[in-house]
Design a protein around this motif. Sequence first.
Motif, PDB file in Angstrom:
ATOM      1  N   THR A 143      34.690  15.829  35.668  1.00 49.24           N
ATOM      2  CA  THR A 143      35.331  14.573  35.307  1.00 49.24           C
ATOM      3  C   THR A 143      34.281  13.546  34.915  1.00 49.24           C
ATOM      4  O   THR A 143      33.324  13.319  35.648  1.00 49.24           O
ATOM      5  N   GLU A 152      42.273  10.251  34.164  1.00 51.98           N
ATOM      6  CA  GLU A 152      40.853  10.565  34.065  1.00 51.98           C
ATOM      7  C   GLU A 152      40.707  11.792  33.180  1.00 51.98           C
ATOM      8  O   GLU A 152      41.506  12.720  33.256  1.00 51.98           O
ATOM      9  N   GLU A 156      43.066  15.902  30.810  1.00 49.84           N
ATOM     10  CA  GLU A 156      43.162  14.655  31.558  1.00 49.84           C
ATOM     11  C   GLU A 156      44.100  14.848  32.734  1.00 49.84           C
ATOM     12  O   GLU A 156      45.025  15.653  32.684  1.00 49.84           O
ATOM     13  N   ASN A 157      43.828  14.103  33.780  1.00 49.88           N
ATOM     14  CA  ASN A 157      44.615  14.149  35.011  1.00 49.88           C
ATOM     15  C   ASN A 157      45.818  13.234  34.833  1.00 49.88           C
ATOM     16  O   ASN A 157      45.689  12.016  34.882  1.00 49.88           O
ATOM     17  N   GLY A 178      38.140  14.963  31.414  1.00 52.41           N
ATOM     18  CA  GLY A 178      36.967  15.766  31.684  1.00 52.41           C
ATOM     19  C   GLY A 178      37.069  17.114  30.995  1.00 52.41           C
ATOM     20  O   GLY A 178      37.985  17.360  30.204  1.00 52.41           O
TER      21      GLY A 178
END
Length: 63
Positions: A39, A18, A11-12, A20
């Motif tokens: 993502t 977000e 995750e960011n 992915g």
Amino acid sequence: MSKFAIGEQVENVANDHESGTVVAVFPTVDGSFRYAVDTEGYDTLQFFTEEKLAFAVTRRGAT
């Protein structure tokens, strides 16, 4: 050695968390790594530095 591997969920942490899947890992000339992340919800690849990513937290047992 890179912190994340292809196929791992990340995750960011720098922006809205977000999540992915890592689909590619690129070493840079200065010895760090960049990651191509598929993502969820965007249908595109996004590229992140290692500092902006964390392992995704999975919510088990959530209903």
